[in-house]
Every structure is written in C-alpha cells, then in structure tokens.
Design a protein around this motif. Structure first.
Motif, mmCIF file in Angstrom:
data_model
loop_
_atom_site.group_PDB
_atom_site.id
_atom_site.type_symbol
_atom_site.label_atom_id
_atom_site.label_comp_id
_atom_site.label_asym_id
_atom_site.label_seq_id
_atom_site.Cartn_x
_atom_site.Cartn_y
_atom_site.Cartn_z
ATOM 1 N N PRO A 1 0.804 -1.232 0.000
ATOM 2 C CA PRO A 1 0.000 0.000 0.000
ATOM 3 C C PRO A 1 0.834 1.278 0.000
ATOM 4 C CG PRO A 1 0.129 -0.888 2.216
ATOM 5 C CD PRO A 1 0.912 -1.827 1.342
ATOM 6 N N MET A 2 2.140 1.158 0.132
ATOM 7 C CA MET A 2 2.985 2.343 0.247
ATOM 8 C C MET A 2 3.259 2.934 -1.127
ATOM 9 S SD MET A 2 3.173 2.336 3.458
ATOM 10 C CE MET A 2 4.379 3.584 3.868
ATOM 11 N N PRO A 3 3.455 4.259 -1.204
ATOM 12 C CA PRO A 3 3.724 4.908 -2.497
ATOM 13 C C PRO A 3 5.180 4.774 -2.934
ATOM 14 C CG PRO A 3 3.619 6.547 -0.773
ATOM 15 C CD PRO A 3 3.291 5.239 -0.109
ATOM 16 N N PHE A 4 5.919 3.891 -2.316
ATOM 17 C CA PHE A 4 7.308 3.677 -2.695
ATOM 18 C C PHE A 4 7.606 2.179 -2.587
ATOM 19 C CE2 PHE A 4 6.916 5.015 1.710
ATOM 20 C CZ PHE A 4 7.473 3.940 2.395
ATOM 21 N N GLU A 5 8.730 1.797 -3.088
ATOM 22 C CA GLU A 5 9.108 0.390 -3.083
ATOM 23 C C GLU A 5 9.258 -0.114 -1.644
ATOM 24 O OE1 GLU A 5 12.529 -2.511 -5.063
ATOM 25 O OE2 GLU A 5 12.861 -0.367 -4.875
ATOM 26 N N LEU A 6 8.668 -1.266 -1.396
ATOM 27 C CA LEU A 6 8.686 -1.848 -0.056
ATOM 28 C C LEU A 6 9.609 -3.058 -0.061
ATOM 29 C CD1 LEU A 6 7.527 -1.931 2.835
ATOM 30 C CD2 LEU A 6 5.732 -3.435 1.960
ATOM 31 N N ARG A 7 10.611 -3.001 0.795
ATOM 32 C CA ARG A 7 11.563 -4.098 0.904
ATOM 33 C C ARG A 7 11.268 -4.890 2.184
ATOM 34 N NH1 ARG A 7 15.812 -4.341 -2.232
ATOM 35 N NH2 ARG A 7 16.971 -5.507 -0.643
ATOM 36 N N VAL A 8 10.997 -6.163 2.007
ATOM 37 C CA VAL A 8 10.767 -7.069 3.127
ATOM 38 C C VAL A 8 12.029 -7.905 3.269
ATOM 39 C CG1 VAL A 8 9.281 -8.844 4.094
ATOM 40 C CG2 VAL A 8 8.320 -7.101 2.599
ATOM 41 N N GLU A 9 12.764 -7.663 4.352
ATOM 42 C CA GLU A 9 14.068 -8.315 4.505
ATOM 43 C C GLU A 9 13.917 -9.813 4.727
ATOM 44 O OE1 GLU A 9 16.746 -6.777 3.920
ATOM 45 O OE2 GLU A 9 15.887 -4.768 3.793
ATOM 46 N N HIS A 10 13.014 -10.204 5.592
ATOM 47 C CA HIS A 10 12.806 -11.619 5.891
ATOM 48 C C HIS A 10 11.315 -11.882 5.941
ATOM 49 C CE1 HIS A 10 17.035 -12.330 6.856
ATOM 50 N NE2 HIS A 10 17.005 -11.195 7.526
ATOM 51 N N MET A 11 10.890 -12.934 5.270
ATOM 52 C CA MET A 11 9.490 -13.330 5.304
ATOM 53 C C MET A 11 9.437 -14.850 5.308
ATOM 54 S SD MET A 11 6.366 -11.957 2.942
ATOM 55 C CE MET A 11 4.658 -12.096 3.502
ATOM 56 N N GLY A 12 8.839 -15.402 6.338
ATOM 57 C CA GLY A 12 8.778 -16.856 6.478
ATOM 58 C C GLY A 12 7.471 -17.286 7.104
ATOM 59 N N LEU A 13 7.323 -18.587 7.255
ATOM 60 C CA LEU A 13 6.076 -19.167 7.740
ATOM 61 C C LEU A 13 6.139 -19.403 9.245
ATOM 62 C CD1 LEU A 13 5.427 -21.798 4.936
ATOM 63 C CD2 LEU A 13 4.257 -19.617 5.247
ATOM 64 N N LEU A 14 4.971 -19.295 9.887
ATOM 65 C CA LEU A 14 4.791 -19.653 11.294
ATOM 66 C C LEU A 14 3.909 -20.890 11.335
ATOM 67 C CD1 LEU A 14 4.082 -16.133 12.853
ATOM 68 C CD2 LEU A 14 6.231 -17.392 12.879
ATOM 69 N N THR A 15 4.432 -21.958 11.913
ATOM 70 C CA THR A 15 3.715 -23.230 11.904
ATOM 71 C C THR A 15 3.709 -23.839 13.292
ATOM 72 O OG1 THR A 15 5.725 -24.463 11.357
ATOM 73 C CG2 THR A 15 4.388 -23.673 9.519
ATOM 74 N N SER A 16 2.883 -24.844 13.447
ATOM 75 C CA SER A 16 2.822 -25.627 14.682
ATOM 76 C C SER A 16 2.421 -27.041 14.320
ATOM 77 C CB SER A 16 1.818 -25.013 15.671
ATOM 78 O OG SER A 16 0.505 -25.030 15.132
ATOM 79 N N GLY A 17 2.659 -27.946 15.234
ATOM 80 C CA GLY A 17 2.277 -29.338 15.020
ATOM 81 C C GLY A 17 3.446 -30.256 14.754
#
Length: 1165
Positions: A622-638
């Motif tokens: 939604p930002m009017p500029f480039e958005l950098r996501v340094e780390h993105m991973g999954l949260l799991t259980s089980g």
C-alpha cells in the motif's frame, strides 16, 4: 491566596484542617507510614454527643492560605501534629524548640497541637505530657490512632467553645469586622459607627458562625445563620462575603442532599505536591454514613427536607453557586476562591448528571486569571481540569487538557523538561481520543475518533519516548501508527500544533507523510530493532506487540501441493476412511461453516517429510514507494518445521502480487500454518491468521507423511516443446521425436536418486493416450530386470533403463490412392510411377471439387502417437506407511508415412504348400527408398513411385497359434474375438515376411507390416490346409515342380499319406488315382488303359484319422510305354463320406508328374 486546592469539594466546608509535618530529619517513607495511620482517623464521634467531627489532613499547607481562615473557617489550620526522630536526650531540647517554632507558624489559629517523638527512650520519654507522645521506634507505636482521636476531641472542645462565644454575642456595636487579607488596607478610615458598617460586621459574623456550626456538626443552625448572613450582606452590597455566605449555604445543602459526598472518583486522587501521599485521608472521609445526623436529626432525607425549610433544593444549589461565583468574579484577588467554587459546583453537577451545565462552570474556570503561575501549578491546573471533564463524561475534552498538561511538562521555560511525566500524561489521554495501543482492539469494527489528532498524539508519544532515552518505545508507537493509521493519513494540512515544534509534521502530502514515518522508523530501529516482545513500563502498563500485517497486506493464503513428480500416493487398499462422522448422511446440501473452520480444515493433499513445501501468499504494497521485506517466512505448529525465509521487494502500490514462502518439515504429523513473520523497516512481526479475518484461505492444516526417496529423470531424447494433448495428466517431463512409420528409436532413461532415502521398489508401466490411429505391435517396450537388480538404490546413485519406441501404423493404401493413381492413367501392375506425390495425391481441378484434401490428409499427413510412462517407486519410512511416488514421462512421436501397400493379392506357387504374395508398394517419402523381404530381392523405389513386389512364402499353419481359453470365449464379444484372431494371424504373416525399408540418404530404416493390408480372402489363400497330403512315388516325394523317374515295365510304388492337423477327427475317405497325359495345347488324354496299369486297385480307402495322427495308403503302377504321365488324385463321389462337409481347400493334393524312361538293355541280353 495564590495556590488553589483543586481537590476541594462542598463537604470540605464541614471539616477542620489539621496539618501533619515532620520536624527535623525524618525518613520520608517512615513519615508517610505514620501519616497514613494518622489520616485513617478522618471522622470522630464526640463522646456525650451524637455529633461527628470530620478532619481534613494536609502535610503541606501555605501559611498565606491560613490568612483566609476567617473568610471560610475550613481553610484555617486548627490542629498541628508534628512527627520527629530523636535518638538521644541531648537532641531533645533542639527538637522541642523546633516544634515550638513550627507552632508559631500557625500559632494564631491553632486550637491544639501534638508532637510524636520516635526513637527516644529514657527518663525524658517516661514523662507524662499531653502534647507529646514518645515511641521507641516507628514500628512500635500501637496507640497512634488513639492519641489522634484524643487530639481531635480536644479540637472539638475548642471549636464548640468558639461557636458558643460567637453565637451568644449580643452586643452588635462590639462585633469585630472580619476581613480577608487584601481588604485591610481598604477599611482604613471607615466610619465604624455607621449603620452600613454595623450590618457589614453582623453579616460577616453570621456567616462566620454558620461556618463554625457546620464544622461542629450542627447543620440546621448553619443553614439558619447562612440565610441571615445572605440577607444582611446583600443589603450592604458586601459581594465578596455575600458570595461566601451563598457558597456556605450551597455546601450545607449539598451535605444534606448528598450524604455520600460529591468527590466521586476524585477522592482517590492527590495533588502533585503531595508526591502521591497527600489526600489519603479524603477517601474515608467522603464516604461516611449518617452525615446528616448532627443534633440527633434523622438521616432520612424525605422527612428531613420537610423540617429543614432553609435547605436549598438541587436546582437552587446550582443557581446559588452561579450567583456566588459571579460575586467572586468582581474581585481580582479572589480568583482562587472563584476557581475552587467552580470546581465544587462541577462536582455537584456531576452527581446530578448535568454535564452541559458543568461544562459551563469548567469553561469559566479555564479563563479565571490567577496571575503568574509556575509551570508546576499550570500542570496541576490542566490535570485537574482534565479529571473534572472526565468526571462529567467529556472524555475528549479531558484528553485535550491532559495533553496540554503533558506539553506543559516539556515547556521551553523549564530548564529540565520532564519527558517521563509528559509521556505518562500522554498515555492517559489515549482513552479520551478513542485510541488503544492494542492493535487487536483497534481493528475491531469501524474506526472511532478523530484520526488527525490520533496521528498527532502517536507522533508526540514517539518523540517523548525518544527524549526519555527509550527508542524501543518509539519503535513500538511508530509501528502502531503504521499498522493502524496507514489508511487514515490524508493529504490535508495538519493544523494541530504542540507547544514544542519538534514533533510537528507540518503541511505534508500523503506520500510525504508515509515516507517520513517509515524513514523515522528505520532510524529508530537502527538503534533498537523492533520485535514481538511485550514492553512493560515502570508504572506496570504493558504495551502489546504490534505485528505489521499491513506492510505488506496479505489478501489470501494458499497451501500448494507438491510438484507432480513429488506428490505421494497411498497404496490401494490402504486409503484412510475420510468420511466424516459428524452427520449420518452421505451428502448434505446445507453447508455450515465459519472462517475459523475453514482455517482448521484439513487439506486433501499431503506433504512429505524432508521435502520443500510451498505456501502462496497474495500480497499488496500500500505504500507509495518500493517496499523491501528483509525476511518473510512461515509460522507453523504441530511438527518441527524449518522455515526458509525469503526477501522480496514490492513495487509501489503493486496490486496483488504472488509471493511463495517455502520450508521443510522435519518430522511427520499434522502441520498447521498459523501465519507468517516479516521484517520490515527493522521491525520483526509475527502475523497470525487468526488475527487477520480479511485473509482468505482454503485451509491451513495438512498432513506430513514420513520421508520418501526422490527420483530425477533424464532422457537421451530432447524434451518436448508442447505438452500431450488433450491429456489430463500432469507430467513430470516429456520427450518428442520424429519417426517414419515402421521405424524404431531407442530411448535411454536415467533415474537418479536425489533424495535422502534408499529406493527400494520400482515399477514401470505405460499407457497410450489420445491416439485415433490403429497401432500394430508394442509402442513402448523395455526390460526392467537389469534395473531392478540394482535395487536398493542409495542416495546419489542412478539406474538406466532402455526403452524401444517402435511405431507401426497401418501401411495400407485404400481405394482413394488407387483411384488417384488410376485417374492419372498409371498402371499399378509393376510399372514405375513417374509422377511426384503432390501430383498423384492432389486432385485435378477438372475432375474434383476445389479444396478436396482427403487423399493428402490420409497419405501425406504427419500422424501423432502419444503415450505416458509411469515410474512408480517407494522406499524409506514412507514405504512402511504404504506411500509411494510416481514419475510420469510423456512420449510424443510425430509419425511420417514411409511406404504404403496399395494392393495385395496371391498367386499359387509351384508347390501346394507355398504361394506368391503380391504387394503393390508405394514410396510416400521424398527420398529414394529400398524395400527388402526375407529370401527376396531388394526393390528400389523413387519418391512417389509404386511397384509390385512378389514374395514366395510357405503357407501358414494358424492352428499352431495359441487359442483363447473357454472362459474368455464365453464372456467376450464374438466380434472382438474374431478381430483378435485375424490380428494374430496377420502378425504371424508379417513377422515371417520380414519386410523392411531403408532410406540410405538419411540413414533411416524400419519395418513395414502387412497386418492392416491382408483381408480375409488373402488370409485363406495363405493358410495351410488342416489336412496335409504327402504323395511318394518310387520312394521320392512329389509335388507340382518335382518329376519322378521310373522304368518302363517296372512296378512303381505309390504312397499317399494323410496327416490330420485339425482339431477334430476326419474320415473315412476314398481316393481315386487317375493317370493322364497333357499335350501342352489344352488337350489332356485320360484314355491310357494300354499305357498304364495299376497293380491292384486305383482307389485308396482311408479310415478315420484322429487329430495329430496320420494314415498311409499303399499301391503300385506299371508303365508300359515311355512318356510323361500325370496322376490326378481326387476324391470319389461318395455321399456317405465327409468330403462334402469339409472345405475343398482341405483336399489340395499335389499333382504327380512321372516320366517313364526306356529300360536299359542289359549286357547279357
């Protein structure tokens, strides 16, 4: 009086003021511990009386305020309790002097005083004194409360004495004039004998006596004196004291109507000067039972109002308060009195729930000028205004003044700004602006509150926390701002300014605001990274974590199945029972579920332990500029899950953008994808799907099965450029090759174990798909034994499988091609065709309609064959659980025509067990082609040339072919059985002929099958008769092309042998041997009685011959002349035999050619 007491309320008018102060050096904690015990005695019932005395304690009181004690007696300090520490007798004189000095400060108004000495023991401590109490320590002082009660009773005695003295004074001329401090200079030189002056004195004294009566617990007397004072003071226009009399009248009426007090929630609050301990006594005082029991009057207000005619009603109380405040407003030096009266009126209106009128009093209080106030006094004033607005329900107005007080804490005029106090006050304003620092509560429902002010307040919290030296708080508040207010930032100019310009954003556009906020967040996180821990403030307030679920915004979460080559399958017969037990019905059209059930729904496919699994997120920046996501991973259980974080960069306002997050489950079981974690602008966030109701998902629970081996497939042929169509199968790989019809290509497949488990089982199957062409023979063939012998296959090892790709489509050229060839006047009887294929196959314009492409489509069109090879394999722990994997290899073959057999026929050969097969072969390629057959000469064909090939073949014994069992015959369509029989016979003939073609120019070769060419008639001609006849003449087998020699006059033995190869017994038969001569001109002579004679009969009788058995008939002939003779062996016309029932082809006896030679002349003759 310059410092107002904002905690005052109407019932304070009936209290007496006692100051509790330390003398000398007293530990602060010990002092307030004793102070708390003293203030617990807030109400004392007087002995021998039904009246109560109420005490208001203060540990800090300005002496200048004491000068207003005659104006309102509850402001007069009438009691002093001093607390001191004395360690030895030597310190006692000095301590005593200090106590007397302290009494001198309030000496003019004190009724009584007490000194509490702690730590002194000995002779001095054993002295019995009423004004001094000795205690060995602060812990050993059991009778402090009792001494305070005695002290209060002594104050009451003095108070009652003064009340009686003043009330019984009848000499009006001798009544002194009571004054406030600023009036003394104004009364110098006044005429004390004037009537006006006397009334002034009487009115003020009446008001003073009313105060004393109210303090002494005589409420009815106080009301009477207040009314009399109001009349007297109003007549002489003594407005200041008239206002005081009216206020006293209001206070007495409030005490009568509201015995529970008007302090409300404020009773627990303390002024800032008290350092948290000032008004502990007020809580017990303002909630007292029986407040109206003075002089034995009943507390029942319904009966009391009838008797107390002088008591004001609730409406009149407010009117009198307004009148009193208006009189106070006439005097500049009475600002404090006016302000306190406004506060008291507000508290009464709060009890009456008249918020709008209360706000008018508070608005008046805001504009009361108290002169030059210190910064601390300003903070106190704004804080009390905030509390009063909160008391009447004006929460946003309360938050406004609280926020002003916060900004006052860091005013530029303060040498050491109190940023901690500022931050604490700002936190208290949050509820007034409908702002909660818990993002979960903030996300519920629609937005509430003034967004622009909320944004400004969050910025102020950020700045204050940074100036406090706590960047972690700044990061938390900025994260909250981005998470909750991102959609509320507008392009309007923000007009809200604070007293300190550092926190103002000014006139910024939407994009600039977002950019500046994110840059500030990055600056703060460079010093203190943001996380998901709960921040606890010194006062115990906990700030929950703020996951940045809107940076980026996730619209949907979808768990992806494994690639086709890695998907596990359950062995048949081991599938679990997935039928739900929630309903007894197999199907219900009513679907009842919630979003939570969708997320906990188990997905049908499975993941495998140790394999990379994928989850697809549709995200939006939604930002009017480039958005950098340094780390993105999954949260799991089980299960134990190793998330492999990804870094991504989303363009400005990107729209929905797919992002795939991967991970590896390390154990087996059911895994639940709870959410995802990100690191944006230095803030680490754990975003749970349960907290994101807008995220769409088809289920987040999937089963992880034990690990399986992984195979990687590679081939010797190039990959196919197009998928199989319209195949519904998802292929792991596919190959493509171009072959001529009849050609064979080797496909070498290498299977490498790239997993971590041993490959234990391997099965290979194939299935032809999407073909409309009739295929002869096996399309794909292989030998799996060598590959299986290498199992188990360790990780990193490979095995090779050779697959033969053999294409044999129909080689027949039907009537269309023959018609085209004949239309061109070309003979197909063996003459070469000189016209090219395009002329042969393309219809002429004068004889065929334009656009007819039937021939070209049939004989020049590239046909397609497709098949799918499936490699089913398993191993490891997954094999134990009954799971396997399979690889699918698509094989796409483009088949170009090679040769066509346009016509087929047969001719008898010179032998009865042989015949000539005539094939018209057409070369449909663009190359010179050579056709070969077993034991036959090669035939060379030019492009588009047709020639006839004659192949001499031995007739075939089809009865030796395997027969279907009786069970299959019973349940199979007869038509299918017949087709199968013809196919088997044609396949036998084709393999025997061994027809091959070779194109030397391109080094291509293959086979040519006649399976689709042979018809039923041709098959009958090529079939060996079930009855095999052998004729032996003179010991020599005879056939059409064999001539038997004999001597004239010698007996020639003749032997006829019948072998039964049929399935049934045959016979009996009668055979007749008829000799004849052929003159080779169409004339045959059968009248040979004089030339040939039989030794015996010329008819042979054969009994019944069983299957696989034979029967032999013997006879002899005698030739009388030389010449060529022929024997015609035929059946006798006997209706009783089986000759009429069997086909004529079964009785194809060979013709016998015998040459009778002249007998040699013997030498001795």
């Amino acid at each position: 009086m310059s410092i107002p007491d904002y905690m005052q309320c109407a019932e304070d008018h009936q209290t007496v003021l006692v100051v509790v102060q330390p003398v000398g050096i007293v530990p602060e904690d010990e002092f307030f511990r004793i102070y708390k015990r003293i203030t617990s005695v807030a109400q004392v019932s007087i002995r021998d009386s039904q009246r109560n005395l109420y005490i208001r304690y203060r540990h800090h009181y300005l002496p200048e305020n004491n000068e207003w004690g005659d104006f309102q007696t509850h402001r007069k300090v009438v009691g002093l309790i001093s607390v001191t520490t004395c360690r030895s007798a030597k310190e006692w004189p000095q301590t005593s002097d200090r106590f007397h000095c302290q009494k001198d400060v309030f000496g003019a108004t004190l009724y009584d005083s007490r000194l509490l000495v702690f730590g002194l023991q000995g002779e001095i401590a054993e002295q019995q004194r009423t004004d001094v109490a000795f205690y060995p320590s602060y812990d050993v002082c059991p009778d402090v409360e009792k001494r305070v009660e005695d002290f209060v009773e002594s104050i009451f005695i003095v108070l009652e004495t003064k009340r009686l003295d003043r009330a019984t004074d009848k000499s009006g001329d001798k009544i002194p004039l009571l004054c406030v401090p600023f009036e003394k200079k104004d009364f110098v030189g006044l005429d004390t004998d004037s009537r006006h002056y006397k009334k002034r004195c009487q009115g003020r004294m009446r008001k003073h006596v009313g105060d004393l009566c109210l303090q002494a617990g005589m409420l009815q007397d106080a009301l009477v004196h207040y009314h009399m004072a109001v009349e007297l003071l109003r007549s002489v226009n003594d407005f200041l004291w008239l206002g005081a009399a009216l206020e006293g009248l209001c206070s007495a009426s409030v005490i009568f109507h509201y015995p529970g007090g008007t302090a409300g929630k404020a009773s627990g609050r303390e002024p800032s000067l008290a350092h948290g301990q000032g008004q502990a006594a007020d809580a017990g005082k303002r909630h007292r039972p029986g407040a109206l029991t003075a002089n034995g009057i009943s507390a029942d207000t319904s009966s009391e109002i009838g008797r107390a005619k002088n008591c004001l009603g609730p409406e009149d109380i407010i009117e009198k308060y307004k009148e009193a405040i208006s009189y106070y407003g006439k005097y500049k030096n009475a600002g404090v009195i006016e302000l306190e009266a406004c506060v008291k009126a507000v508290r009464v209106l709060a009890i009456q729930k008249r918020a709008m009128e209360a706000s008018e009093f508070l608005q008046n209080a805001v504009y009361i000028n108290l002169g030059q106030l210190s910064e601390e006094e300003k903070i106190q004033r704004y804080s009390i205004l905030s509390e009063l607005y909160h008391l009447i329900g004006f929460h946003r107005k309360s938050a406004f003044f609280k926020r002003v007080a916060a900004m006052q804490c860091v005013a530029p005029t303060i040498p050491e700004p109190g940023w901690r106090a500022c931050y604490k006050l700002l936190l208290e304003t949050l509820s007034g602006y409908s702002l909660c620092l818990d993002p979960k509560d903030f996300s519920k429902g629609s937005h509430r509150g003034w967004a622009a002010v909320q944004v400004r307040l969050l910025h102020e919290l950020v700045y204050a926390s940074r100036r406090m030296g706590n960047p972690g708080l700044s990061v938390r508040h900025l994260s909250f701002l981005l998470q909750t207010m991102l959609d509320l930032l507008s392009d309007k100019v923000c007009q809200i300014r604070t007293t300190e310009g550092h926190v103002c954003l000014g006139a910024l556009t939407l994009d600039q605001k977002k950019k500046e906020v994110t840059q500030s967040l990055e600056n703060y996180t460079s010093k203190c990274p943001g996380g998901m821990e709960v921040l606890t403030l010194p006062d115990g307030l906990k700030l929950p974590p703020v996951p940045l679920s809107k940076l980026p915004i996730v619209r949907s979460v979808k768990l992806l199945d494994l690639p086709v080559s890695l998907r596990p399958h359950k062995q048949k017969g081991l599938l679990e029972n997935n039928m739900s037990s929630k309903s007894p019905f197999i199907y219900s059209p009513i679907i009842m579920h919630t979003r939570g059930e969708e997320r906990t729904k188990k997905i049908e496919f499975r993941w495998v332990q140790g394999d990379v699994c994928e989850v697809q997120l549709m995200v939006y920046n939604p930002m009017p500029f480039e958005l950098r996501v340094e780390h993105m991973g999954l949260l799991t259980s089980g299960v134990e899950f190793e998330a492999l974080p990804a870094a991504l960069s989303l363009p400005a306002e990107s729209g929905l953008y797919p992002v795939t997050l991967v991970g590896v489950p390390r154990t087996a079981g059911n895994i639940n994808v709870n959410g995802y974690h990100t690191s944006v602008f230095g803030v680490t966030s754990d975003c749970l799907l349960d907290g994101l109701p807008s995220v769409r998902t088809s289920g987040c629970v999937v089963e992880v099965i034990p690990s399986l081996p992984r195979l990687q497939l590679s081939t010797s042929l190039p990959r196919s450029a197009h998928p199989l169509r319209p195949s519904k199968e998802e292929l792991s790989s596919s190959v493509s090759v171009q072959l001529f019809n009849g050609e064979t290509q080797q496909l070498i497949i290498t299977l490498e174990n790239i997993g971590s488990e041993d490959l234990e089982t391997l099965e290979v199957t194939s299935k032809a798909c999407n073909t409309k062409e009739k295929l002869f023979g096996e399309f794909l063939s292989w030998d799996l034994e060598e590959a299986v012998s290498q199992l188990p296959l360790k990780p990193g090892q490979s095995v090779t499988l050779t697959v033969n790709v053999k294409v044999r489509l129909d080689f027949s050229g039907g009537e269309n091609l023959l018609q085209d060839l004949n239309d061109d006047g070309i003979s197909v009887t063996g003459l070469p065709i000189s016209s090219p294929l395009r002329q042969v196959l393309k219809p002429r314009a004068e004889t065929k309609p334009l656009g007819s492409e039937s021939s070209k489509t049939d004989y020049n069109h590239v046909k397609t064959l497709e098949a799918v090879m499936t490699f089913k394999y398993s191993g490891g722990a997954g094999k134990v659980e009954g799971y396997y994997r399979d690889l699918s290899l698509g094989v796409h073959v483009d088949v170009e025509p090679s040769v066509f057999f346009t016509k087929v026929s047969t001719l008898p050969a010179t032998r009865t067990r042989q015949c000539h097969l005539l094939l018209d072969v057409f070369n449909s390629t663009e190359h010179e082609l050579m056709v070969s057959a077993n034991n036959n000469q090669d035939l060379v064909l030019h492009p588009s040339e047709c020639q006839r090939m004659a192949i001499q073949v031995a007739k075939f014994d089809f009865h030796t072919l395997p027969q279907p069992d009786q069970e299959a015959v019973r349940y199979t369509n007869p038509k299918l059985l017949e087709e199968e029989r013809l196919h088997t016979q044609a396949s036998m003939i084709s393999s025997t002929l061994g027809i091959t073609w070779n194109i030397p120019s391109v080094r291509r070769q293959g086979e040519a099958s006649v399976e689709g060419v042979l018809n039923q008639l041709v098959l009958e001609h090529l079939q060996l008769a079930p009855l095999q006849w052998d004729v032996v003449v003179n010991g020599k087998p005879c056939d059409c092309d064999i001539i038997a020699d004999c001597k004239v006059g010698d007996a020639v033995p003749l032997e006829v042998k019948l072998t039964n190869r049929s399935m049934n017994a045959v016979g009996p038969f009668a055979l007749t041997v008829v000799p004849f001569q052929d003159y080779q001109n169409g004339v045959q002579n059968y009248d040979l009685q004089d030339a040939v004679t039989f030794i015996g009969s010329n008819t042979f009788y054969i009994d019944m011959v069983k299957p696989t058995e034979n029967s032999v008939c013997m006879g002899a002939l005698l030739f009388l002349y030389t010449g060529d003779f022929y024997l015609n062996i035929k059946f006798q016309d006997d209706s009783a035999g089986q000759g009429k029932e069997l086909p004529p082809s079964w009785f194809g006896l060979p013709s016998v050619h015998i040459k009778a030679l002249e007998a040699p002349i013997e030498a001795g003759a």
